[in-house]
Design a protein around this motif. Sequence first.
Motif, PDB file in Angstrom:
ATOM      1  N   THR A  22       9.171   8.060 -21.140  1.00  0.00           N
ATOM      2  CA  THR A  22       9.139   6.860 -20.326  1.00  0.00           C
ATOM      3  C   THR A  22       8.801   7.245 -18.892  1.00  0.00           C
ATOM      4  OG1 THR A  22      10.267   4.758 -19.897  1.00  0.00           O
ATOM      5  CG2 THR A  22      11.563   6.771 -19.566  1.00  0.00           C
ATOM      6  N   LEU A  23       8.524   6.259 -18.060  1.00  0.00           N
ATOM      7  CA  LEU A  23       8.203   6.529 -16.662  1.00  0.00           C
ATOM      8  C   LEU A  23       9.475   6.775 -15.867  1.00  0.00           C
ATOM      9  CD1 LEU A  23       5.516   3.739 -16.164  1.00  0.00           C
ATOM     10  CD2 LEU A  23       5.124   6.177 -16.534  1.00  0.00           C
ATOM     11  N   CYS A  24       9.470   7.821 -15.057  1.00  0.00           N
ATOM     12  CA  CYS A  24      10.633   8.112 -14.209  1.00  0.00           C
ATOM     13  C   CYS A  24      10.207   9.034 -13.074  1.00  0.00           C
ATOM     14  CB  CYS A  24      11.762   8.729 -15.016  1.00  0.00           C
ATOM     15  SG  CYS A  24      11.394  10.335 -15.721  1.00  0.00           S
ATOM     16  N   GLU A  25      11.102   9.215 -12.112  1.00  0.00           N
ATOM     17  CA  GLU A  25      10.819  10.046 -10.936  1.00  0.00           C
ATOM     18  C   GLU A  25      11.330  11.469 -11.083  1.00  0.00           C
ATOM     19  OE1 GLU A  25      11.986   7.965  -7.265  1.00  0.00           O
ATOM     20  OE2 GLU A  25      12.181   6.200  -8.549  1.00  0.00           O
ATOM     21  N   THR A  26      12.059  11.737 -12.158  1.00  0.00           N
ATOM     22  CA  THR A  26      12.664  13.054 -12.358  1.00  0.00           C
ATOM     23  C   THR A  26      12.136  13.666 -13.655  1.00  0.00           C
ATOM     24  OG1 THR A  26      14.546  11.983 -13.449  1.00  0.00           O
ATOM     25  CG2 THR A  26      14.777  12.492 -11.096  1.00  0.00           C
ATOM     26  N   GLU A  27      12.482  14.917 -13.885  1.00  0.00           N
ATOM     27  CA  GLU A  27      12.035  15.601 -15.108  1.00  0.00           C
ATOM     28  C   GLU A  27      12.535  14.877 -16.357  1.00  0.00           C
ATOM     29  OE1 GLU A  27      10.334  18.535 -17.575  1.00  0.00           O
ATOM     30  OE2 GLU A  27      10.025  18.148 -15.446  1.00  0.00           O
ATOM     31  N   THR A  28      13.796  14.431 -16.302  1.00  0.00           N
ATOM     32  CA  THR A  28      14.409  13.713 -17.417  1.00  0.00           C
ATOM     33  C   THR A  28      14.950  12.386 -16.902  1.00  0.00           C
ATOM     34  OG1 THR A  28      15.072  15.833 -18.370  1.00  0.00           O
ATOM     35  CG2 THR A  28      16.139  13.882 -19.248  1.00  0.00           C
ATOM     36  N   CYS A  29      14.667  11.288 -17.621  1.00  0.00           N
ATOM     37  CA  CYS A  29      15.122   9.970 -17.171  1.00  0.00           C
ATOM     38  C   CYS A  29      16.637   9.843 -17.312  1.00  0.00           C
ATOM     39  CB  CYS A  29      14.402   8.866 -17.953  1.00  0.00           C
ATOM     40  SG  CYS A  29      14.967   8.684 -19.661  1.00  0.00           S
ATOM     41  N   SER A  30      17.200   8.811 -16.709  1.00  0.00           N
ATOM     42  CA  SER A  30      18.654   8.633 -16.713  1.00  0.00           C
ATOM     43  C   SER A  30      19.198   8.396 -18.120  1.00  0.00           C
ATOM     44  CB  SER A  30      19.051   7.474 -15.795  1.00  0.00           C
ATOM     45  OG  SER A  30      18.438   6.274 -16.233  1.00  0.00           O
ATOM     46  N   LEU A  31      18.424   7.744 -18.995  1.00  0.00           N
ATOM     47  CA  LEU A  31      18.898   7.505 -20.361  1.00  0.00           C
ATOM     48  C   LEU A  31      18.979   8.806 -21.147  1.00  0.00           C
ATOM     49  CD1 LEU A  31      16.971   4.243 -21.342  1.00  0.00           C
ATOM     50  CD2 LEU A  31      19.378   4.474 -20.707  1.00  0.00           C
ATOM     51  N   CYS A  32      17.980   9.655 -20.999  1.00  0.00           N
ATOM     52  CA  CYS A  32      17.979  10.925 -21.727  1.00  0.00           C
ATOM     53  C   CYS A  32      18.981  11.918 -21.147  1.00  0.00           C
ATOM     54  CB  CYS A  32      16.578  11.537 -21.720  1.00  0.00           C
ATOM     55  SG  CYS A  32      15.396  10.625 -22.736  1.00  0.00           S
ATOM     56  N   ALA A  33      19.241  11.815 -19.858  1.00  0.00           N
ATOM     57  CA  ALA A  33      20.177  12.731 -19.217  1.00  0.00           C
ATOM     58  C   ALA A  33      21.628  12.409 -19.570  1.00  0.00           C
ATOM     59  CB  ALA A  33      19.994  12.697 -17.695  1.00  0.00           C
ATOM     60  N   GLY A  34      21.883  11.161 -19.969  1.00  0.00           N
ATOM     61  CA  GLY A  34      23.246  10.753 -20.307  1.00  0.00           C
ATOM     62  C   GLY A  34      23.730  11.378 -21.601  1.00  0.00           C
ATOM     63  N   SER A  36       0.829  -1.205   0.000  1.00  0.00           N
ATOM     64  CA  SER A  36       0.000   0.000   0.000  1.00  0.00           C
ATOM     65  C   SER A  36       0.864   1.256   0.000  1.00  0.00           C
ATOM     66  CB  SER A  36      -0.914  -0.018   1.227  1.00  0.00           C
ATOM     67  OG  SER A  36      -1.589   1.203   1.358  1.00  0.00           O
ATOM     68  N   LEU A  37       1.895   1.254   0.830  1.00  0.00           N
ATOM     69  CA  LEU A  37       2.792   2.406   0.924  1.00  0.00           C
ATOM     70  C   LEU A  37       3.524   2.651  -0.396  1.00  0.00           C
ATOM     71  CD1 LEU A  37       4.189   4.572   2.692  1.00  0.00           C
ATOM     72  CD2 LEU A  37       5.869   2.817   3.290  1.00  0.00           C
ATOM     73  N   MET A  38       4.056   1.567  -0.988  1.00  0.00           N
ATOM     74  CA  MET A  38       4.807   1.718  -2.228  1.00  0.00           C
ATOM     75  C   MET A  38       3.907   2.117  -3.390  1.00  0.00           C
ATOM     76  SD  MET A  38       7.761   1.555  -1.192  1.00  0.00           S
ATOM     77  CE  MET A  38       8.382   1.978  -2.802  1.00  0.00           C
ATOM     78  N   LEU A  39       2.689   1.598  -3.419  1.00  0.00           N
ATOM     79  CA  LEU A  39       1.743   2.010  -4.458  1.00  0.00           C
ATOM     80  C   LEU A  39       1.454   3.506  -4.360  1.00  0.00           C
ATOM     81  CD1 LEU A  39      -0.850  -0.910  -4.566  1.00  0.00           C
ATOM     82  CD2 LEU A  39       0.576  -0.106  -6.457  1.00  0.00           C
ATOM     83  N   ALA A  95       4.537   5.437  -5.518  1.00  0.00           N
ATOM     84  CA  ALA A  95       4.720   5.338  -6.966  1.00  0.00           C
ATOM     85  C   ALA A  95       3.683   6.168  -7.712  1.00  0.00           C
ATOM     86  CB  ALA A  95       4.642   3.876  -7.406  1.00  0.00           C
ATOM     87  N   MET A  96       2.437   6.111  -7.282  1.00  0.00           N
ATOM     88  CA  MET A  96       1.389   6.862  -7.966  1.00  0.00           C
ATOM     89  C   MET A  96       1.612   8.370  -7.849  1.00  0.00           C
ATOM     90  SD  MET A  96      -0.444   4.550  -9.345  1.00  0.00           S
ATOM     91  CE  MET A  96       0.981   3.471  -9.392  1.00  0.00           C
ATOM     92  N   ASP A  97       2.166   8.804  -6.721  1.00  0.00           N
ATOM     93  CA  ASP A  97       2.408  10.229  -6.499  1.00  0.00           C
ATOM     94  C   ASP A  97       3.739  10.701  -7.077  1.00  0.00           C
ATOM     95  OD1 ASP A  97       0.004  10.386  -5.159  1.00  0.00           O
ATOM     96  OD2 ASP A  97       0.899  10.246  -3.166  1.00  0.00           O
ATOM     97  N   GLY A  98       4.734   9.802  -7.112  1.00  0.00           N
ATOM     98  CA  GLY A  98       6.088  10.245  -7.437  1.00  0.00           C
ATOM     99  C   GLY A  98       6.612   9.917  -8.814  1.00  0.00           C
ATOM    100  N   ILE A  99       5.890   9.105  -9.573  1.00  0.00           N
ATOM    101  CA  ILE A  99       6.386   8.705 -10.894  1.00  0.00           C
ATOM    102  C   ILE A  99       5.590   9.415 -11.977  1.00  0.00           C
ATOM    103  CG2 ILE A  99       6.687   6.784 -12.508  1.00  0.00           C
ATOM    104  CD1 ILE A  99       7.237   5.004 -10.082  1.00  0.00           C
TER     105      ILE A  99
END
Length: 199
Positions: A62-74, A44-47, A50-54
Amino acid sequence: MAASPLIQQLMEAFRCLPGVGNKTAQRMAYHLLERDREGGRQLSLMLQKAMDGIGRCSDCRTLCETETCSLCAGNSRDDTVLCVVENPMDVEALEQATDFRGRYFVLMGHLSPLDGIGPEELGLDGLGERFANSALQEVILATNPTVEGEATAQYISDMAREKGIRTTRIAHGVPMGGELEYIDSGTLSHAFSGRRDLT
């Protein structure tokens, strides 16, 4: 005796997951209630987190927690090649199985007029902007080999061709270790028509 209203609601909540019917939802609900309440609380906590932070990457979607994902930031990715996929799981599969070093664009689905999914829902306007305002030389279409996936690939191919960008399609056919007698006729026909020269 029917389950209590709260248990019924819990089972109904599990049914939102793909492939989960009444019996599976019932097993999940009763397992958590009878044997793993702490696991249920953690789930319940992780759901909730995830729903609030992703969200979605502002570049590839793609789904990520930041403005730009790690692949695009590289900075080590090849900006001249773009691979178009249907969902974030496809990105993970390609990253694990191939040595692809280009960029991605995640459609979050495929064209499906009957379901009300058109170009706007897939972000194809943004993809068109990338075609117009970048140094792209090749677009790899890695949509699924379904009727909808093929239609989506054709639509994007037409968009890229208008901008003079080369488009390629991932190969489909007989899997490694597969035997021809067990392959369905559609797959076998596609593999046969897509044959290539051996070097």
